[in-house]
Design an enzyme around this catalytic site. Sequence first.
Site, PDB file in Angstrom:
ATOM      1  N   SER A 167       0.838  -1.292   0.155  1.00  0.00           N
ATOM      2  CA  SER A 167      -0.059   0.028  -0.108  1.00  0.00           C
ATOM      3  C   SER A 167       0.771   1.391  -0.012  1.00  0.00           C
ATOM      4  O   SER A 167       1.933   1.452   0.550  1.00  0.00           O
ATOM      5  CB  SER A 167      -0.919   0.193   1.187  1.00  0.00           C
ATOM      6  N   TYR A 200      -2.314  -0.038  10.630  1.00  0.00           N
ATOM      7  CA  TYR A 200      -2.356  -0.355   9.372  1.00  0.00           C
ATOM      8  C   TYR A 200      -1.196   0.051   8.632  1.00  0.00           C
ATOM      9  O   TYR A 200      -0.502  -0.691   7.802  1.00  0.00           O
ATOM     10  CB  TYR A 200      -3.722   0.354   8.394  1.00  0.00           C
TER      11      TYR A 200
END
Length: 715
Positions: free
Chosen positions: A592, A605
């Site tokens: 990501s 995250y």
Amino acid sequence: MTTAVLPDATANNADTSFAQKSKLRIASAWDDAHAATLDEAHLLLYRSNLLGADKAITNFGGGNTSAKISMQDPLSGEQVEVLWVKGSGGDLGSIKLDGFSTLYMDKLQALRTRYRGLENEDEMVGYLPHCTFNLNPRAASIDTPLHAYIPRRHVDHMHPDAVIAIAACKNSKALTASVFNGELGWLPWQRPGYDLGLKLEKMALEQPALKGIVLEGHGLFTWGDTAKDCYETTLDIIRRADDWLSDNSKAAAFGGKRHNALPASDRAALAARLMPLLRGKISQQEFKLGHFDDSAAVLEFVCSRDLAPLAALGTSCPDHFLRTKIRPLVLDFSPDAPDFERLVGSLDQALEDYRQDYSAYYQRCRRANSPAMRDANPIIYLIPGVGMLSFAKDKATARIAGEFYINAINVMRGANSVDSYVGLPEQEAFDIEYWLLEEAKLQRMPKPKSLAGRIALVTGGGGGIGQAVARQLLAEGACVMLTDIDQSAIDSAYQSLLKQAGPDAIGVVRADITNEQDVENIINNVSLRFGGIDLLVSNAGIASASPLEDTSLEVWQRNMSVLATGYFLVSRAAFRSMTAQAMGGSIVYVASKNGLVASAGASAYCTAKAAEIHLARCIALEGAPHGIRVNVVNPDAVIRGSRIWDGKWKEERAASNKIDSDNIEEFYRQRSLLKRSVLPEDIAEAVYFFVSEKSAKSTGNILNVDAGNAAAFTR
């Protein structure tokens, strides 16, 4: 859903007799009411599909059917007789109407004037296109003259195990006359072609009461005045052969049992460990894919006393050995004292001995114009007490090769129970295997796709990115195993992908990548299903967002468990398999933008994604000496088709950015430098770049697919 776990098939339930196995299946499926609605061409199609649906009647791609039909000539308008016959390369079970060649019978009869004798018969194939009716593009097969010259309207040519068992006996001519009460003729072995077509015609004309003809070691021709008559005659002959073999069996199958089969779980475990090792040793010329079979028929054979001598005799039917080579490799393994390490230690010498034997066979039998020797590795591997492995350039070919060898096993069982099995003479086998017409067919095959022969594992396979990656890899020729913790999601993905690739190329297994045993099970499933692993796309994911002071330990640990520990476990297991396989490999992490750029309100995250990226770098260092490349694709805001964005994450990110959740995609599009949405297919393209030879000199790299984010620039 396809999994790699095979049903139990022990030596005990392999004791069913030859006839009992086939009697249960060979029953007429003809529907008079349905047939009454069909014209002659569709009756041929109907008959063909019924025959091809049962492997006790003929094998995949084997056999052919024909009908001579009166049709209007599109040029003259006159009624002419047209031969409809299965075209080159078709399969009777799945053939459609466009799979049949159509040829003018009067032109086929005129070919007789061009025939210059047996030594020149191959040139007759070149004349077949000149006989084409109505510009039909379906190429005629080399078996066309065999159907054209039999003076009957409807003709079947099948490869039923029961009939071939009689045809492959030492005394097959006398047995054929006795078993079928003189209703079938018999012709000695001859390679299919124009000359054999003339011999079939001669016998049918001289003995008009015949219902068909047995070809020694090869198969069966039957005929009838109507499509139904022909179909029913074919079934009747096979049943009679079945009954006779059952009633006249004089000996235990294959000399009786020598070993007990290992338990099903042990057989599967051994095959899963062995297949990547073996695949690495035989994939030097091209990537191979594997298939494992421990069905009752296979276990009966590999547990028998006569396994080695019968395997050495080779197969008889040309359709069999064209796909299996003339003989298999029997591996040195004793199920009574299982020793996996000893088995592995014997592989190199066993393979070298087989290759040398194959090379000697080629040198003994080659002719002045023979094609160059092909891959000398075995296709079929027999393991006492365990089962059969088959390896080929693609999964379907490997599976079908195994099915053909089971046909050969059935033939040997039947023949040896009533007489003595006879394999095809070596020179005849060579002349089929290296037939110039077969070589020309191979040369016409399309160029392999870029990932042909590769095996990929995609985690998080039930989500939008996972499915898009699978579609991309399948489109490039790879086989793909999907895994996900959500059973319904991968079931749905499997059904969707089946429409693109078919069941041979796609498999799924439900697993939790944070569970070490589940991860081992994933790798075992991939190995057992396809033979090993070449490509890992680690894509499983979760997402969470909350201010630091509101982030619970459970949320933190859940992110680290899935995005760091889970990636570690899957990578470690895949890495072990790849290094054992010794064929290199490629690992791609779908990470990501957040692994490079901190985002407020998403510490768990972002930290887990950063760990993910750094883990990839570490593995790239260790993988390089083994030819294993490791790279990262960094998406951002892939909203469409994403299960993550369907959940709480969407609401959390909308709240964090102080926007309405319905405007989330537009917000991220406008935030990007290029003002474009990022789709799952965009990530799939990036993954494909990293797993393909396009990036063969790239490892330890990151490719951002985020429509532009300056903060995420890697340099």
